[in-house]
Design an enzyme around this catalytic site. Structure first.
Site, short mmCIF file in Angstrom:
data_model
loop_
_atom_site.label_atom_id
_atom_site.label_comp_id
_atom_site.label_asym_id
_atom_site.label_seq_id
_atom_site.Cartn_x
_atom_site.Cartn_y
_atom_site.Cartn_z
N HIS A 1 -7.50 -5.27 -0.72
CA HIS A 1 -6.36 -4.65 -0.15
C HIS A 1 -5.80 -5.36 1.15
O HIS A 1 -4.58 -5.52 1.18
CB HIS A 1 -6.59 -3.21 0.08
N SER B 1 0.74 -1.11 0.17
CA SER B 1 0.07 0.12 -0.18
C SER B 1 0.81 1.20 -0.02
O SER B 1 1.59 1.50 -0.75
CB SER B 1 -1.01 0.02 1.09
N ASP C 1 -9.49 -5.00 -5.11
CA ASP C 1 -8.84 -4.00 -4.48
C ASP C 1 -9.50 -2.74 -4.93
O ASP C 1 -9.55 -2.28 -5.97
CB ASP C 1 -7.38 -4.07 -4.60
#
Length: 250
Positions: free
Chosen positions: A224, A20, A191
């Site tokens: 995610h 991320s 995601d």
């Protein structure tokens, strides 16, 4: 931090792995600060955050649209604390927006994670969400709204000139990453922060990369949080990542 690790390991080249926001930091370092290339052997980037104009997370879009972080910055709050009263009140407003469902906060923010068990979710919720710099959140919101990877915009030409020597923030050029630098990209089809379209745009920016130096992994059912919390992440993500790192050591 990279310089510290490099020095403490007697100047051994480092394998970098980020998830991320940790991938955005890597892109910034690799494309803008070429002295870091000599300290790195390779980089593994999970749920890569680079281009953000296709973000589909209702919470992230809502926060950017209502200038949530900017509002806190204008109020003089340097810390973006999701558990604090100020952020809570603004999030409550966002949760009332059409199309925003805050009932399942984790999936509403990250996308529909496929492979989290109840124990991992409880562990996550016991420690997250963590506080961050308000300036950091403003920066991410700027990138979501503008669709470019650039340094922080101080909102005033004079301030930008002071920090950057130009009226607008410099743009990070991902295609400037050396074509022979080993990269491992892993992304998920569900995601909502590292959106499939944004990842495709990133891959296009890297299209000149040496084919034997770029490994791309796509997991259609991953979102995610799966990359760090899924019960099967070891088999599906980390074994491939470690094999990639070992290959670079040869």
């Amino acid at each position: 931090m990279l310089q510290y690790v490099y020095d403490q390991s007697n100047q051994q080249k480092v394998h970098y792995v980020g998830h991320s926001l940790g991938t955005l930091i890597a892109f910034a370092a690799l494309s803008d600060q070429q002295q870091h290339i000599g300290m790195l052997r390779s980089a593994g980037l999970l749920s890569p955050i680079a281009y953000l104009n296709e973000v589909s997370s209702p919470l992230a879009i809502g926060a950017a649209d209502v200038f949530l972080a900017e509002a806190l910055h204008w109020l003089g709050l340097d810390e973006f604390d999701p558990t604090g009263t100020a952020v809570h009140n603004l999030l409550t407003t966002i949760c009332k927006l059409p199309g925003v469902d805050c009932y399942d906060l984790l999936n509403g923010f990250t996308g529909g994670n496929c492979c989290l068990d109840s124990s991992s979710v409880q562990t996550f919720l016991a420690h997250e969400p963590q506080a961050s710099s308000t300036k950091n959140m403003v920066h991410l919101a700027q990138m979501i709204r503008r669709g470019i990877i650039a340094k922080y915009d101080y909102g005033d030409a004079t301030d930008n000139i002071k920090y950057y020597g130009q009226a607008t923030p410099p743009v990070y050029n991902v295609s400037a990453i050396p074509d022979d630098f080993p990269l491992f990209l892993s992304s998920g089809g569900r995601d909502s922060l590292s959106d499939v379209k944004d990842v495709k745009r990133l891959e296009q920016a890297l299209q000149s990369h040496d084919s034997d130096k770029l490994t791309v992994q796509y997991l259609a059912d991953y979102a995610h949080a799966d990359f760090v919390l899924a019960g099967n992440a070891k088999e599906r993500v980390y074994e491939a990542l470690m094999a990639f790192f070992r290959l670079q050591d040869k």
